[in-house]
Design a protein around this motif. Structure first.
Motif, short mmCIF file in Angstrom:
data_model
loop_
_atom_site.label_atom_id
_atom_site.label_comp_id
_atom_site.label_asym_id
_atom_site.label_seq_id
_atom_site.Cartn_x
_atom_site.Cartn_y
_atom_site.Cartn_z
N ALA A 88 12.24 8.12 -0.52
CA ALA A 88 11.85 9.43 -1.04
C ALA A 88 11.08 10.22 0.02
O ALA A 88 11.25 11.44 0.14
CB ALA A 88 11.00 9.28 -2.30
N ALA A 89 10.26 9.52 0.80
CA ALA A 89 9.46 10.17 1.82
C ALA A 89 10.33 10.79 2.91
O ALA A 89 9.97 11.82 3.50
CB ALA A 89 8.46 9.19 2.43
N THR A 90 11.47 10.16 3.22
CA THR A 90 12.35 10.75 4.24
C THR A 90 12.89 12.10 3.78
O THR A 90 13.09 13.01 4.59
CB THR A 90 13.55 9.81 4.53
OG1 THR A 90 14.33 9.64 3.35
CG2 THR A 90 13.07 8.46 5.02
N VAL A 91 13.10 12.22 2.48
CA VAL A 91 13.60 13.49 1.93
C VAL A 91 12.48 14.52 1.82
O VAL A 91 12.65 15.68 2.21
CB VAL A 91 14.24 13.27 0.55
CG1 VAL A 91 14.79 14.59 -0.01
CG2 VAL A 91 15.34 12.23 0.63
N THR A 92 11.33 14.11 1.29
CA THR A 92 10.22 15.05 1.15
C THR A 92 9.68 15.49 2.51
O THR A 92 9.20 16.61 2.64
CB THR A 92 9.08 14.43 0.32
OG1 THR A 92 8.65 13.19 0.90
CG2 THR A 92 9.54 14.16 -1.11
N ALA A 93 9.75 14.61 3.50
CA ALA A 93 9.32 14.99 4.85
C ALA A 93 10.22 16.09 5.40
O ALA A 93 9.75 17.02 6.06
CB ALA A 93 9.32 13.78 5.78
N PHE A 94 11.51 15.99 5.13
CA PHE A 94 12.44 17.03 5.58
C PHE A 94 12.14 18.35 4.86
O PHE A 94 12.11 19.42 5.46
CB PHE A 94 13.88 16.60 5.32
CG PHE A 94 14.90 17.58 5.81
CD1 PHE A 94 15.22 17.64 7.16
CD2 PHE A 94 15.54 18.45 4.94
CE1 PHE A 94 16.16 18.55 7.63
CE2 PHE A 94 16.47 19.37 5.40
CZ PHE A 94 16.79 19.42 6.75
N ALA A 95 11.92 18.25 3.55
CA ALA A 95 11.57 19.45 2.79
C ALA A 95 10.26 20.04 3.27
O ALA A 95 10.06 21.26 3.25
CB ALA A 95 11.49 19.11 1.30
N GLY A 96 9.35 19.16 3.72
CA GLY A 96 8.05 19.61 4.20
C GLY A 96 8.11 20.48 5.44
O GLY A 96 7.17 21.22 5.75
N LEU A 97 9.24 20.40 6.15
CA LEU A 97 9.41 21.26 7.33
C LEU A 97 9.37 22.73 6.96
O LEU A 97 9.02 23.59 7.76
CB LEU A 97 10.74 20.94 8.03
CG LEU A 97 10.90 19.54 8.61
CD1 LEU A 97 12.31 19.35 9.13
CD2 LEU A 97 9.89 19.31 9.72
#
Length: 500
Positions: free
Chosen positions: A48-57
């Protein structure tokens, strides 16, 4: 002492207090929740963190850093950045909810749908406080920021432990993120006196467009470096292996990343105020690298030497496969502590374009190392990453020092002694544990004996070979501690007076 130096020291002090607190809370979180939650839950959260990190960009598109770096700010610019960030936060939340099903199909994990759905509002929440935090950092008001971050982090930790004990599973980690973000945003609005006006003047963003775009592009490509290992392991090796890798990564690199984050966060506004005097920045930068090496080199060396008792004592024997990963990631931690300082320097002197170019070159190189190591499992991924990180130091540090009119040999000179002494201490600790202590001794005895022997021997050797550096760091640390204790005492006295 000049006003700039005092402000810088105060910034490092309070960012340090905040990060030490966050590291401790993170370690408590890992060591507590690892005994309650199964390995699979950590693997799910890592996916999940890999996805939220991308969204965090998309959270601020580099506008927060632009506010800190820009010397002249207008209200219209700040207000435009705030409204722009809130709009991005809402859009990111909606997109994350919309793609959650596709993400679950890609990773073959249907549970990710609900996890991402619950995590999505975090981006809207954090976007409401991004500008307020940037303004506080611009003025080096890190004392206020430290209190906010520690309070929000503690609230998130408490909620996570309670949810875990109640059988909430992976949602204990999800709740921790939501509570931390919410409490932080609320307190940022309370502390900051800036308030937005709902007048859309987005043309004001043109002033920082170039600078912000370069930072965004760097963060975009850097995302793949930071997350491609987790994505590859989760996709091809499974969430169990990813759980082992992720916990090892967090134990090892989280403290190092936070040490460098302390210095980078405090130095960025300070360097920005002195951006026209690069010789002064270069001198301070070399001292900073020496200080980081003095701390991170022995830290990583001792973790490498004591990796098995460390994992056994704090996580339990079922997590021992993580020790093999730690063996390779320990050097990576030291390499990253050196390289990660480049961003604050390049951004402060307005060369975000150079940072962008380094990202465009380095990220494919480092990401390729994960692919190369994948056939040998999680240990192979960590080993390949270690080798690639070693070779990446030279082009990054050389590029930064060239812009500051320095040389790579200066860098080698300042890190040689702490690196050499740390390697010697690590080998000595290994010899002591394997040849002097018996195999029947508990891992707890091995761990504390190794820590004691390692720290004492490193300090003794440092006093002989790095006396000036030790004295400089000691007196700086003493001043910082006196300031913190004085502030804490005043705060406690204020509370007592109010109660009476």
């Amino acid at each position: 002492m000049t006003e700039d130096k005092i402000t810088t020291r105060h910034g490092v002090t309070w960012v340090g207090v905040s990060q030490v607190g966050k590291v401790l809370m993170q370690l408590v979180s890992i060591f507590t929740l690892a005994r309650i939650l199964p390995t699979e839950d950590f693997g799910l959260m890592a996916l999940a963190a890999t996805v939220t990190a991308f969204a965090g960009l998309m959270r601020d598109m580099g506008t927060g850093a632009a506010i800190i770096q820009k010397q002249d700010l207008s209200f219209d610019l700040i207000n435009a950045v705030f409204l722009f960030n809130v709009l991005l936060g809402i859009i990111t939340t909606v997109i994350l909810i919309a793609v959650s099903s596709l993400v679950s199909i890609f990773f073959k994990e249907p549970r990710l749908i609900d996890i991402l759905f619950v995590l999505a509002p975090v981006f809207t929440i954090t976007s409401l406080g991004t500008v307020h935090q940037s303004l506080l950092e611009r003025d080096s008001l890190f004392k206020h920021i430290a209190k906010i971050e520690l309070t929000s982090g503690l609230c998130g930790l408490i909620f996570a432990i309670v949810v875990a004990w109640q059988g909430g599973g992976v949602y204990a980690l999800v709740v921790q993120s939501i509570v931390t973000a919410s409490v932080s945003t609320i307190f940022l609005w309370i502390v900051s006196d800036w308030r937005p006006v709902f007048k859309f003047k987005f043309m004001a963003l043109k002033e920082i467009f170039g600078f912000s775009c370069n930072i965004f592009l760097f963060n975009f490509v850097n995302y793949f470096h930071r997350n491609s290992d987790s994505m590859l392991i989760g996709k091809f090796l499974g969430v169990v292996d990813l759980g082992f890798y992720n916990v090892a990564y967090r134990i090892l690199l989280f403290p190092v990343q936070n040490i460098t984050f302390v210095i980078n966060r405090a130095m960025f506004p300070a360097y920005s105020r002195k951006q026209n005097s690069r010789s002064l920045i270069e001198k301070h930068y070399m001292e900073t690298l020496e200080t980081i090496a003095f701390i991170t080199a022995p830290l990583m060396a001792l973790i490498w030497a004591l990796r098995e008792p460390l994992v056994s004592v704090f996580l339990g024997d079922r997590w021992l496969p993580a020790a093999d990963v730690i063996a390779w990631l320990a050097p990576v931690g030291f390499f990253q502590s050196m390289v990660s300082t480049s961003g604050s320097v390049l951004n402060s002197i307005g060369r975000s374009d150079v940072l962008r170019n380094l990202g465009l070159i380095g990220v494919p190189f480092l990401t390729a190392s994960f692919v190369v190591g994948l056939p040998w499992g999680i240990e192979g991924v960590a080993a390949a990453y270690c080798i690639a990180s070693f070779f990446w130091i030279y082009p990054v540090i050389k590029t930064v020092l060239k812009l500051l009119c320095g040389s790579f040999l200066e860098f080698v000179f300042v890190i040689f002694k702490p690196t050499f002494l740390s390697i010697f201490v690590a080998l000595f600790v290994c010899y002591f544990i394997r040849n002097i202590m018996t195999k029947n001794d508990l891992h707890l005895a091995h761990l504390f004996a190794g820590i004691f022997i390692g720290l004492v021997s490193y300090l003794i050797l440092s006093l002989f070979f790095m006396r000036k550096t030790v004295i400089r760091i000691f007196f700086t640390f003493q001043k910082n501690c006196n300031e913190v204790f004085s502030s804490v005492n005043k705060y406690i006295c204020k509370i007592l007076v109010n109660l009476i």
